[in-house]
Design a protein around this motif. Structure first.
Motif, PDB file in Angstrom:
ATOM      1  N   VAL A  25      54.585  42.635  54.043  1.00  0.00           N
ATOM      2  CA  VAL A  25      53.322  42.787  54.770  1.00  0.00           C
ATOM      3  C   VAL A  25      52.801  44.206  54.615  1.00  0.00           C
ATOM      4  O   VAL A  25      51.624  44.425  54.305  1.00  0.00           O
ATOM      5  CB  VAL A  25      53.486  42.413  56.266  1.00  0.00           C
ATOM      6  N   THR A  26      53.657  45.187  54.792  1.00  0.00           N
ATOM      7  CA  THR A  26      53.249  46.588  54.670  1.00  0.00           C
ATOM      8  C   THR A  26      52.723  46.879  53.262  1.00  0.00           C
ATOM      9  O   THR A  26      51.705  47.557  53.108  1.00  0.00           O
ATOM     10  CB  THR A  26      54.427  47.524  55.001  1.00  0.00           C
ATOM     11  N   ALA A  27      53.387  46.353  52.254  1.00  0.00           N
ATOM     12  CA  ALA A  27      53.000  46.623  50.873  1.00  0.00           C
ATOM     13  C   ALA A  27      51.690  45.941  50.477  1.00  0.00           C
ATOM     14  O   ALA A  27      50.961  46.453  49.619  1.00  0.00           O
ATOM     15  CB  ALA A  27      54.112  46.188  49.922  1.00  0.00           C
ATOM     16  N   HIS A  28      51.369  44.800  51.093  1.00  0.00           N
ATOM     17  CA  HIS A  28      50.232  44.007  50.626  1.00  0.00           C
ATOM     18  C   HIS A  28      49.118  43.811  51.653  1.00  0.00           C
ATOM     19  O   HIS A  28      48.130  43.145  51.346  1.00  0.00           O
ATOM     20  CB  HIS A  28      50.728  42.646  50.138  1.00  0.00           C
ATOM     21  N   GLN A  29      49.248  44.388  52.834  1.00  0.00           N
ATOM     22  CA  GLN A  29      48.220  44.173  53.846  1.00  0.00           C
ATOM     23  C   GLN A  29      46.869  44.749  53.424  1.00  0.00           C
ATOM     24  O   GLN A  29      45.821  44.171  53.716  1.00  0.00           O
ATOM     25  CB  GLN A  29      48.644  44.704  55.199  1.00  0.00           C
ATOM     26  N   ALA A  36      39.306  40.315  52.106  1.00  0.00           N
ATOM     27  CA  ALA A  36      38.645  39.662  53.239  1.00  0.00           C
ATOM     28  C   ALA A  36      37.451  40.469  53.739  1.00  0.00           C
ATOM     29  O   ALA A  36      36.374  39.911  53.984  1.00  0.00           O
ATOM     30  CB  ALA A  36      39.648  39.427  54.371  1.00  0.00           C
ATOM     31  N   LEU A  37      37.604  41.773  53.882  1.00  0.00           N
ATOM     32  CA  LEU A  37      36.513  42.608  54.386  1.00  0.00           C
ATOM     33  C   LEU A  37      35.331  42.630  53.425  1.00  0.00           C
ATOM     34  O   LEU A  37      34.178  42.491  53.836  1.00  0.00           O
ATOM     35  CB  LEU A  37      36.994  44.032  54.654  1.00  0.00           C
ATOM     36  N   GLU A  47      40.196  40.697  59.788  1.00  0.00           N
ATOM     37  CA  GLU A  47      41.507  40.833  60.427  1.00  0.00           C
ATOM     38  C   GLU A  47      42.107  39.462  60.737  1.00  0.00           C
ATOM     39  O   GLU A  47      43.304  39.245  60.541  1.00  0.00           O
ATOM     40  CB  GLU A  47      41.389  41.663  61.702  1.00  0.00           C
ATOM     41  N   GLU A  48      41.277  38.542  61.221  1.00  0.00           N
ATOM     42  CA  GLU A  48      41.767  37.185  61.512  1.00  0.00           C
ATOM     43  C   GLU A  48      42.250  36.494  60.244  1.00  0.00           C
ATOM     44  O   GLU A  48      43.303  35.842  60.244  1.00  0.00           O
ATOM     45  CB  GLU A  48      40.666  36.358  62.165  1.00  0.00           C
ATOM     46  N   GLN A  51      45.579  37.993  59.155  1.00  0.00           N
ATOM     47  CA  GLN A  51      46.672  37.482  59.996  1.00  0.00           C
ATOM     48  C   GLN A  51      47.049  36.063  59.593  1.00  0.00           C
ATOM     49  O   GLN A  51      48.237  35.724  59.511  1.00  0.00           O
ATOM     50  CB  GLN A  51      46.278  37.529  61.465  1.00  0.00           C
ATOM     51  N   GLU A  52      46.047  35.238  59.335  1.00  0.00           N
ATOM     52  CA  GLU A  52      46.318  33.847  58.941  1.00  0.00           C
ATOM     53  C   GLU A  52      47.039  33.794  57.596  1.00  0.00           C
ATOM     54  O   GLU A  52      47.945  32.986  57.409  1.00  0.00           O
ATOM     55  CB  GLU A  52      45.008  33.051  58.880  1.00  0.00           C
ATOM     56  N   VAL A  53      46.653  34.657  56.670  1.00  0.00           N
ATOM     57  CA  VAL A  53      47.311  34.691  55.363  1.00  0.00           C
ATOM     58  C   VAL A  53      48.797  35.005  55.528  1.00  0.00           C
ATOM     59  O   VAL A  53      49.658  34.306  54.973  1.00  0.00           O
ATOM     60  CB  VAL A  53      46.641  35.733  54.432  1.00  0.00           C
TER      61      VAL A  53
END
Length: 181
Positions: A25-29, A36-37, A47-48, A51-53
């Protein structure tokens, strides 16, 4: 939705022997959030989606075979969720002007053209917008985009061409014809 309960963090970490779920998660967030943005132009929705991904990833982590497979899976799921989100909320629910650009991006030389371009990209149909974001923001080749979106390559090329032509046409109406799009 096919997710009943998220996989506990401990189970997700056990599924990946070399990297923990938290490290993934840290590497790919930033990759997921950026797609998404730039596609949704709405920080809360982005952000939603992110989180879903990662929620979906926690359930499917055991099936991820390599880093390349993981990145491809993340791009595919993020793109599809963004398209679904755009279709469910419609273009008018998204306020493009209300979303500030991320602080890390450099200031454009002509803020009017930058704002106009963001607005124009936001007006494109969701599949065209996602294709442009993956091509020019993620720097993916059309063949990679076709694989991620599971669409024929000619369809992706057509979407990119239509999107760029729409942007060119709009800039011509502003009298800006010397820039390359």
């Amino acid at each position: 939705m096919d997710l009943d309960l998220p996989m506990p963090l401990e189970a997700a970490e056990a599924a990946v022997p070399l990297r923990s779920f938290r490290e993934i998660v840290t590497a790919h967030q930033s990759l997921v959030f950026s797609i998404a943005l730039h596609t949704l132009r709405n920080r809360a929705l982005a952000e939603e989606v992110a989180q879903e991904v990662f929620l979906r990833l926690s359930d499917r982590l055991g099936g991820i075979q390599s880093e390349a497979h993981l990145v491809n899976w993340l791009r595919t799921v993020t793109s599809r969720l963004c398209i679904d989100e755009l279709r469910s909320h419609g273009r008018k629910a998204l306020s493009l002007e209300a979303v500030p650009e991320p602080a890390a991006e450099p200031h454009p030389r002509d803020p009017f053209l930058s704002a106009h371009l963001r607005h124009l990209v936001g007006e494109l149909p969701p599949p065209v917008r996602v294709a442009l974001v993956l091509r020019y923001q993620e720097d993916l080749d059309p063949s990679e985009i076709a694989r991620i979106l599971q669409e024929p390559l000619p369809t992706i090329k057509s979407r990119l061409q239509r999107g760029l032509q729409a942007l060119r046409d709009s800039f011509k109406t502003l009298g800006v014809g010397h820039g390359r799009l």
